[in-house]
Design a protein around this motif. Structure first.
Motif, mmCIF file in Angstrom:
data_model
loop_
_atom_site.group_PDB
_atom_site.id
_atom_site.type_symbol
_atom_site.label_atom_id
_atom_site.label_comp_id
_atom_site.label_asym_id
_atom_site.label_seq_id
_atom_site.Cartn_x
_atom_site.Cartn_y
_atom_site.Cartn_z
ATOM 1 N N GLY A 189 0.807 -1.223 0.000
ATOM 2 C CA GLY A 189 0.000 0.000 0.000
ATOM 3 C C GLY A 189 0.835 1.264 0.000
ATOM 4 O O GLY A 189 0.358 2.320 -0.435
ATOM 5 N N ARG A 190 2.063 1.184 0.459
ATOM 6 C CA ARG A 190 2.945 2.349 0.490
ATOM 7 C C ARG A 190 3.822 2.434 -0.748
ATOM 8 O O ARG A 190 4.645 3.339 -0.854
ATOM 9 C CB ARG A 190 3.821 2.298 1.741
ATOM 10 N N MET A 191 3.654 1.474 -1.668
ATOM 11 C CA MET A 191 4.423 1.486 -2.907
ATOM 12 C C MET A 191 3.678 2.267 -3.981
ATOM 13 O O MET A 191 2.460 2.437 -3.920
ATOM 14 C CB MET A 191 4.675 0.046 -3.406
ATOM 15 N N LYS A 192 4.425 2.710 -4.985
ATOM 16 C CA LYS A 192 3.823 3.339 -6.138
ATOM 17 C C LYS A 192 3.492 2.244 -7.146
ATOM 18 O O LYS A 192 4.360 1.520 -7.612
ATOM 19 C CB LYS A 192 4.774 4.366 -6.760
ATOM 20 N N ARG A 193 2.189 2.095 -7.483
ATOM 21 C CA ARG A 193 1.733 0.975 -8.294
ATOM 22 C C ARG A 193 1.221 1.468 -9.631
ATOM 23 O O ARG A 193 0.641 2.553 -9.719
ATOM 24 C CB ARG A 193 0.610 0.218 -7.568
ATOM 25 N N ASP A 194 1.420 0.633 -10.676
ATOM 26 C CA ASP A 194 0.845 0.967 -11.959
ATOM 27 C C ASP A 194 -0.641 0.611 -11.951
ATOM 28 O O ASP A 194 -1.174 0.075 -10.976
ATOM 29 C CB ASP A 194 1.582 0.257 -13.101
ATOM 30 N N GLU A 195 -1.315 0.886 -13.065
ATOM 31 C CA GLU A 195 -2.770 0.773 -13.075
ATOM 32 C C GLU A 195 -3.237 -0.668 -12.900
ATOM 33 O O GLU A 195 -4.160 -0.957 -12.128
ATOM 34 C CB GLU A 195 -3.299 1.346 -14.398
ATOM 35 N N ILE A 196 -2.618 -1.616 -13.619
ATOM 36 C CA ILE A 196 -3.067 -3.003 -13.571
ATOM 37 C C ILE A 196 -2.775 -3.619 -12.195
ATOM 38 O O ILE A 196 -3.628 -4.281 -11.600
ATOM 39 C CB ILE A 196 -2.401 -3.815 -14.700
ATOM 40 N N PHE A 197 -1.571 -3.381 -11.685
ATOM 41 C CA PHE A 197 -1.230 -3.929 -10.369
ATOM 42 C C PHE A 197 -2.089 -3.303 -9.275
ATOM 43 O O PHE A 197 -2.458 -3.971 -8.304
ATOM 44 C CB PHE A 197 0.253 -3.699 -10.083
ATOM 45 N N ASP A 198 -2.453 -2.037 -9.438
ATOM 46 C CA ASP A 198 -3.309 -1.383 -8.448
ATOM 47 C C ASP A 198 -4.708 -1.994 -8.452
ATOM 48 O O ASP A 198 -5.350 -2.099 -7.402
ATOM 49 C CB ASP A 198 -3.378 0.123 -8.732
ATOM 50 N N MET A 199 -5.196 -2.399 -9.634
ATOM 51 C CA MET A 199 -6.492 -3.070 -9.696
ATOM 52 C C MET A 199 -6.449 -4.396 -8.948
ATOM 53 O O MET A 199 -7.377 -4.731 -8.208
ATOM 54 C CB MET A 199 -6.889 -3.295 -11.159
ATOM 55 N N ALA A 200 -5.371 -5.163 -9.142
ATOM 56 C CA ALA A 200 -5.245 -6.442 -8.432
ATOM 57 C C ALA A 200 -5.124 -6.216 -6.929
ATOM 58 O O ALA A 200 -5.718 -6.954 -6.125
ATOM 59 C CB ALA A 200 -4.031 -7.210 -8.964
ATOM 60 N N TYR A 201 -4.380 -5.164 -6.539
ATOM 61 C CA TYR A 201 -4.219 -4.892 -5.107
ATOM 62 C C TYR A 201 -5.532 -4.428 -4.480
ATOM 63 O O TYR A 201 -5.880 -4.844 -3.371
ATOM 64 C CB TYR A 201 -3.133 -3.837 -4.908
ATOM 65 N N SER A 202 -6.276 -3.592 -5.186
ATOM 66 C CA SER A 202 -7.552 -3.106 -4.645
ATOM 67 C C SER A 202 -8.550 -4.249 -4.483
ATOM 68 O O SER A 202 -9.366 -4.234 -3.554
ATOM 69 C CB SER A 202 -8.128 -2.024 -5.564
ATOM 70 N N GLY A 203 -8.503 -5.219 -5.391
ATOM 71 C CA GLY A 203 -9.423 -6.355 -5.306
ATOM 72 C C GLY A 203 -8.795 -7.591 -4.695
ATOM 73 O O GLY A 203 -9.209 -8.717 -5.014
ATOM 74 N N ARG A 204 -7.838 -7.412 -3.792
ATOM 75 C CA ARG A 204 -7.115 -8.572 -3.245
ATOM 76 C C ARG A 204 -8.034 -9.493 -2.446
ATOM 77 O O ARG A 204 -7.873 -10.724 -2.483
ATOM 78 C CB ARG A 204 -5.950 -8.087 -2.384
ATOM 79 N N TYR A 205 -9.009 -8.926 -1.729
ATOM 80 C CA TYR A 205 -9.913 -9.779 -0.969
ATOM 81 C C TYR A 205 -10.912 -10.483 -1.871
ATOM 82 O O TYR A 205 -11.376 -11.585 -1.551
ATOM 83 C CB TYR A 205 -10.636 -8.949 0.101
ATOM 84 N N ILE A 206 -11.260 -9.867 -2.986
ATOM 85 C CA ILE A 206 -12.099 -10.563 -3.973
ATOM 86 C C ILE A 206 -11.337 -11.750 -4.538
ATOM 87 O O ILE A 206 -11.869 -12.865 -4.650
ATOM 88 C CB ILE A 206 -12.515 -9.595 -5.092
ATOM 89 N N LEU A 207 -10.064 -11.533 -4.900
ATOM 90 C CA LEU A 207 -9.246 -12.633 -5.427
ATOM 91 C C LEU A 207 -9.062 -13.731 -4.379
ATOM 92 O O LEU A 207 -9.048 -14.927 -4.718
ATOM 93 C CB LEU A 207 -7.880 -12.097 -5.863
ATOM 94 N N LEU A 208 -8.923 -13.333 -3.126
ATOM 95 C CA LEU A 208 -8.742 -14.327 -2.065
ATOM 96 C C LEU A 208 -9.967 -15.237 -1.962
ATOM 97 O O LEU A 208 -9.837 -16.467 -1.891
ATOM 98 C CB LEU A 208 -8.484 -13.619 -0.736
ATOM 99 N N LEU A 209 -11.155 -14.640 -1.960
ATOM 100 C CA LEU A 209 -12.373 -15.448 -1.875
ATOM 101 C C LEU A 209 -12.600 -16.252 -3.150
ATOM 102 O O LEU A 209 -13.089 -17.387 -3.102
ATOM 103 C CB LEU A 209 -13.576 -14.543 -1.597
#
Length: 820
Positions: free
Chosen positions: A443-463
């Motif tokens: 969360g403290r890293m600078k992320r590109d658009e695609i990686f930020d989408m995966a990070y924002s939906g990490r709990y969706i991916l987990l489930l």
């Protein structure tokens, strides 16, 4: 007081009115921005943006932002990357507002920094131009030396012997017989062609490549260049040649034909070049040093100015009283957070008081209004991604059922039905677990658009991965290979003849999931087709049914009995009388052992078709009394269609008649008492509220006709749409099986050292293709299909989506917004 989480419904909102003394208006708005709970209304909509009270302050801060952008651009040009402060860190270290004197100091310092950096930058650019000019002059002198003392080689431009001899004889007599200069390398062919055609071949053209790139003043970059020498006759011709060279951005230099003079020129140029290079290095060093000092604080300065600008923009939405003693503002706030806002304003009033006995009181009142409040769902890091998924389709109407709450469970489960594989789900689960376990660091890293989408939906991916492991366990699929978790319920015959087909017989029931014996059977695809197709119908019906019940929950909450009687009840009977009956028949057919009773299993598809085309006629009876039940359900469903169509419009017509009758009685009573119509209207509340356009009977009738047609057709199309669960599940399983058999599965037939190497290579190929194609691409496809089932098939049953998003004035959201 318990905090309302606002998950099932949006939070209750209240409009407040603030009366803030002018002396602390800026500090109070800053405190509310730090709190991030008030959505301010624009009370000056009819006032031009350039005529509002704080335009000058905003213009001053706009200019400061421009100056900071110029400094950042200079840093980028010198390879300096300013450190970026995270939003949460900045808010923690800058809790208090900047004073007016500090703000003025920031503006004056920005002007000083701009002047200083601009001065150094312009000086460095001028020195660089002079340095490049001297270097080019140096290259021209070096290249020209070889043409005068020695042999001159024939150029591409062909001259006859007499012309060339004449030019070579004349070159040492007068300086005017030749022209020297530097030109971009890409323009050499163009210059040759033009000179050839203009002078008709009466010239000698020589070029030499310059190894070092030279600065081009026009292009503002370093480019490849060539030095050139052109010999010709006559001043008029040479003047024409000069104009042609200058038109092609060539830099011309005066070079003497005398050897001693050229040596003197070279000595002089070398001395000047040394002096300018030293000055340029010192200037660049000074500029870089100052930019590095500025870079350590430029991000904090930019954020500070951005917040101050936002404060004045909010103040421009408020207006003053007649004496300009008080700033008046209005806004929406969550009802549960009103005490927090009051405490913040009280602290601000006390903090900025002039002495202990006098304070600046801030008055906050709640306002009753008919305006529709904004929709605000309180979320946490788990529910935020699901909420964003539903909000991207539409913002829920104020206080209606929030679609994101059930989506948190149904979305990963419907995805898992299409993506059911224990191995593929485990890979997805591992990737999501990495994101979840390292969420603070990432969360403290600078992320590109695609990686930020995966990070924002990490709990969706987990489930999604977890549910896929569960459905993969039920399907008994691990990378397309079956596992014998429990004892199989099927047994092969003890003896058989070679070459003849054999049939297994069932001896027991497999404990849970799909029996591994099916994976080796010839009719496994036929069985899986039937099983997953019926399963998708069941899942779809359950998904749509509970979604449709939410419309009842909304009607009860909004006290809309007509929606219950005119929409929900007939719609519920229609949908369950047809498709609910189909699901019950599917379950009943599964529960009957048709082999044991010696009867063929009836076709449910033919049964459903004949239910409409031939009512009362049953070719293959599923249960006793089937014909009568189907006729009853069909009649009930048909009766529900005119109920859907007419009940609500007729009720609206009745209500309108009662309203007109009461209005006529009121008018007669007012006339009898001597009040005219104007006096009657003057008693009405005509405050600053929303104007709601009244519906007519025609509007309601058209809307209900569209709703009835859409609902009846959607019951069919939406149920069929859930067959995608079956189709994608089979496609995923078959693709996984093909990939295994063509890569790793086929490699086990080799033995020895070569076989081991081949297995190793095939494993790498299989794993890469599994991750890229089956997990990433197939997972994306299944996710999009699951998203469509929620947006269209589920949410259309209850979701109105006519809300307005709650956008409070918050420093966090302002700092996250990129600068323009």
């Amino acid at each position: 007081m318990p905090v309302n989480e606002a998950i099932f419904r949006s939070a209750e909102m209240t409009m407040i009115q603030l009366y803030i003394p002018t002396e602390i208006s800026r500090e109070s708005i800053y405190s509310l921005g730090s709190l991030g709970l008030v959505e301010f209304r624009d009370l000056n909509k009819n006032v031009n943006q350039f005529q509002r009270s704080f335009v000058n302050e905003i213009r001053k801060l706009d200019n400061v932002e421009r100056q900071y952008r110029l400094l950042i651009k200079e840093m980028e040009a010198h390879g300096i990357v300013p450190p970026e402060t995270l939003v949460e860190d900045y808010e923690l270290s800058h809790k208090n507002t900047v004073s007016t004197s500090q703000l003025d100091e920031i503006c004056s310092n920005a002007q000083l920094l701009e002047d200083r950096v601009t001065q150094l930058s312009d000086a460095a650019e001028d020195l660089l131009k002079k340095q490049m000019d001297l270097k080019q002059y140096q290259q021209v002198l070096s290249a020209t030396d070889k043409y005068f003392p020695g042999e001159v080689t024939r150029d591409l431009i062909e001259l006859d012997d007499d012309q060339e001899q004449a030019l070579l004889e004349a070159r040492g007599d007068r300086d005017s017989n030749f022209i020297t200069g530097v030109i971009p390398r890409e323009k050499i062919p163009i210059l040759e062609k033009i000179l050839w055609r203009v002078l008709r071949g009466n010239l000698l053209f020589k070029t030499t490549e310059i190894e070092q790139k030279m600065y081009d003043q026009k292009a503002k970059e370093f480019v490849d260049k060539n030095s050139f020498v052109i010999f010709s006759h006559g001043e008029m011709i040479l003047s024409r040649v000069r104009k042609i060279c200058e038109s092609l951005d060539a830099d011309l230099y005066q070079v003497s034909s005398d050897s001693k003079s050229r040596q003197g020129q070279q000595v002089q140029i070398n001395e000047q070049l040394t002096d300018i290079t030293n000055v340029l290095e010192n200037t660049n060093l000074t500029l870089t040093t100052e930019l590095r000092v500025i870079s350590s604080e430029i991000d904090d300065w930019t954020k500070c100015v951005k917040l101050e600008k936002s404060v004045y923009e909010i103040m421009n939405k408020c207006h003053y009283d007649l004496g300009r003693k008080c700033l008046i503002g209005e806004g929406w706030v969550p009802t549960d957070d009103i005490p927090t806002i009051q405490n913040t304003l009280e602290e601000c009033s006390t903090q900025f008081s002039t002495d202990e006995d006098s304070t600046f009181p801030i008055i906050m009142n709640t306002v009753n209004t008919t305006r529709t409040p904004p929709t605000y769902h309180k979320t946490n890091k788990f529910t935020a991604a699901f909420q964003a998924m539903c909000d991207s389709y539409g913002i829920a109407t104020y206080r209606e059922v929030n679609a994101a709450l059930p989506t948190a469970a149904t979305f990963p489960f419907l995805f898992a039905i299409m993506f059911g594989d224990l191995g593929h789900g485990f890979i997805m689960f591992l990737a999501a677990s990495f994101l979840v376990l390292n969420e603070r660091k990432i969360g403290r890293m600078k992320r590109d658009e695609i990686f930020d989408m995966a990070y924002s939906g990490r709990y969706i991916l987990l489930l999604m991965g977890l549910f896929s492991m569960y459905t993969g366990f039920l399907y008994n699929d691990v990378f397309s290979i079956s596992m014998t978790f429990f004892k199989s319920g099927w047994a092969w015959p003890s003896s058989w003849k070679e070459g003849e087909s054999i049939e297994a017989h069932q001896v027991d029931t497999y404990l849970i999931g799909l029996d591994p014996a099916w994976h080796g059977a010839e009719n496994t695809l036929l069985f899986a087709n039937s099983y997953k197709m019926k399963l998708s119908i069941l899942m779809g019906f359950i998904h749509m049914s509970y979604s449709y019940v939410f419309s009842l929950v909304n009607a009860i909450h909004f006290h809309s009995m007509i929606n219950i009687v005119g929409n929900f009840i007939p719609g519920f009977i229609f949908m369950h009388g047809i498709f609910g009956y189909l699901t019950i028949c599917i379950i009943y057919k599964w529960c009957v052992d048709w082999v044991a009773i010696g009867k063929p299993a009836p076709s449910l598809l033919n049964m459903l078709i004949n239910m409409f085309l031939a009512p009362g006629q049953v070719d293959e009876e599923l249960y006793a009394g089937q014909a009568g039940v189907q006729v009853f359900l069909l009649v009930a469903a048909l009766i529900c269609v005119p109920c859907l169509l007419l009940i609500k419009p007729l009720w609206f017509k009745h209500q309108e008649s009662k309203k007109y009758e009461s209005l006529a009685l009121s008018t007669e009573a007012a006339a009898a008492s001597g009040d005219d119509e104007n006096n009657l209207l003057s008693n009405l509340d005509l405050g600053d509220d929303e104007e709601h356009e009244e519906e007519t009977f025609g509007d309601v009738m058209i809307h209900q006709v569209i709703h009835t047609i859409e609902f009846c057709l959607n019951c069919v199309s939406h149920t069929a749409s859930y067959l995608r669960l079956w189709a994608l599940s089979l496609a995923h399983a078959q693709l996984s099986q093909v990939l295994w058999s063509m890569t790793l599965g086929s490699s086990f037939s080799f033995s020895g050292l070569g076989g081991s190497v081949f297995v190793f290579l095939m494993f790498g190929m299989w794993f890469i293709l599994t991750v890229c194609i089956l997990v990433v691409m197939e997972g994306t496809s299944a996710m999009l299909h699951a998203l469509r089932l929620h947006w269209v098939e589920s949410m259309s049953k209850f979701f109105e989506g006519e809300g307005v998003p709650y956008t409070p004035y918050s420093f966090g959201s302002i700092l996250d917004t990129p600068a323009q």
